[in-house]
Design an enzyme around this catalytic site. Sequence first.
Site, short mmCIF file in Angstrom:
data_model
loop_
_atom_site.label_atom_id
_atom_site.label_comp_id
_atom_site.label_asym_id
_atom_site.label_seq_id
_atom_site.Cartn_x
_atom_site.Cartn_y
_atom_site.Cartn_z
N TYR A 50 54.35 76.98 57.32
CA TYR A 50 54.50 76.20 58.20
C TYR A 50 53.06 76.25 57.08
O TYR A 50 52.12 76.51 57.38
CB TYR A 50 54.14 76.23 59.17
CG TYR A 50 53.63 75.09 59.34
CD1 TYR A 50 54.81 73.75 59.55
CD2 TYR A 50 52.63 75.13 60.12
CE1 TYR A 50 54.23 73.16 59.70
CE2 TYR A 50 52.07 74.23 60.62
CZ TYR A 50 52.91 72.73 60.59
OH TYR A 50 52.68 71.54 60.58
N ASN A 402 55.17 62.99 67.95
CA ASN A 402 55.47 63.15 66.53
C ASN A 402 57.15 63.89 66.53
O ASN A 402 57.17 64.81 66.69
CB ASN A 402 54.89 65.08 66.50
CG ASN A 402 54.62 65.41 65.44
OD1 ASN A 402 54.39 66.26 65.27
ND2 ASN A 402 54.13 64.68 64.14
#
Length: 489
Positions: A50, A402
């Site tokens: 990530y 988000n």
Amino acid sequence: MDLGSPLSVAHLLRASAPLDVVVGASVADRVARGRAYLRTVLADDERPVYGAKTGFGALVGFAGRATEADQCDNTLAHLGAGQGPDLPLDIARAALLVRTWSLAQGLSGVSAHVVEGLAAMFATTFVPAIPRYGSVGASGDLIPLAYAAQALRGRGHAYLDGVRLPAAEALASAGLSPLELDGRDALALVNGTSVTTAATALALSSIRASHRAVADLTCLLVDVLGADPGFLDPLLISAFGHPGAFAVSADMRGLLEGTRPSGERPLQEPYSIRCSPQLLGAAEDALRYVDGVVLADLGGVSDNPLFFPGDDLVAHGGNFFGQPAAFAADVLAMVTASLGNLAERQLDLLVDPARNTGLPPMLAAGPGQQHGLQGVQLATTAFVAEIRRNVLPASTQSLPTNLHNQDVVPFGTQAALRSYDLAELLRLLCGSLALGLRQAVHVGGRRPTAPRCAALLDALTDAIEPVDPDRPLDVDVRVAADVVTGRQW
């Protein structure tokens, strides 16, 4: 300080001034091993990482930028959305020390020059300009730490010797080189709760000092009024069963050793005196809980992902989620409200001739012609009201954001910064009560009979002239706060 040693609140308090931060051989070795392992993982097309190979947050399902330098910009640019005044400089410096220590554990895969560059910064007065508003404390303090990272790259603004400058100019004047970051470096700098941890730790330090001061001032109040300290009897407090009350009452008995009750007070004092060891003890128990949370935060690594070379593991998870500090900072706010209320109530008792054993109203040297502590007492009421208005827990206010990637958030940053602010109001309440006690003796209150209480009074007397005639007392309140919270006696 050596980054190979445990980090403490004392280190954070020292970080506001130039500080020698050492990157020893063991630290350099583990940072290098973490970085080498990252390189191995990135070379394997089958292993996802990530932030190094991907977009961020809700956009993790999309590929990141092709080059490492571009991936750095991909990390930081969109986070330049903070607003409001700059954070206090002591919080900004402390936050970067927390971040540096976390990166130095070698689990973040950062470049060695990042840790070395951060360490070099602490030898100067350089401080990134970080806006106060923008963090939810969930994926770390992303927005505030992004401003710090950009300033270290020479972008945005920073302070040098307390002067706000373009960051590139501040770096050059400090003799520092702009940090060069790749995507992993940039993400590691922002993906932690370092602002939250730093603000909580600094608030804790201040509130602990005020807690001690309120206990000391309670003893001085007892002695000046001639009250009987029997409410501190160890058998009585032992029967209560709470360790904080036992510890606080023992300290208070030590301070009051040698006191002689006047016999002019009622059998049972108002609760602001009689129940003070129970209130202060409960605060001590709560502060011990916060001590533990801060110690764990300072000794932990807040980042995502983490890299464990010895186990060939890239661990994606949530160590950047600041819920522990959120709870702890909310507890600090509650402690501040109770301690502040106690100090204000004690001052109210002290200025009231119906309850202060005959001292003049408002402790005025010539009531009517003078007004003594009247303005200070009004201000303390305002301080308590301000604390109460801000004590609503932040940790319970979760809002999804988000694209629901961050569907629960701790709001630890808000809790921590709020507690930092309230800690200063509590200091002023301590200073106000201390000023009142100094004035009480001037207008007819007895000199303390316990030697240590007398020493406290003498320190206040040395630092502050009596209020006779009236004068503005704002500076005197702050001086008194310094004396009692710093235990300058």
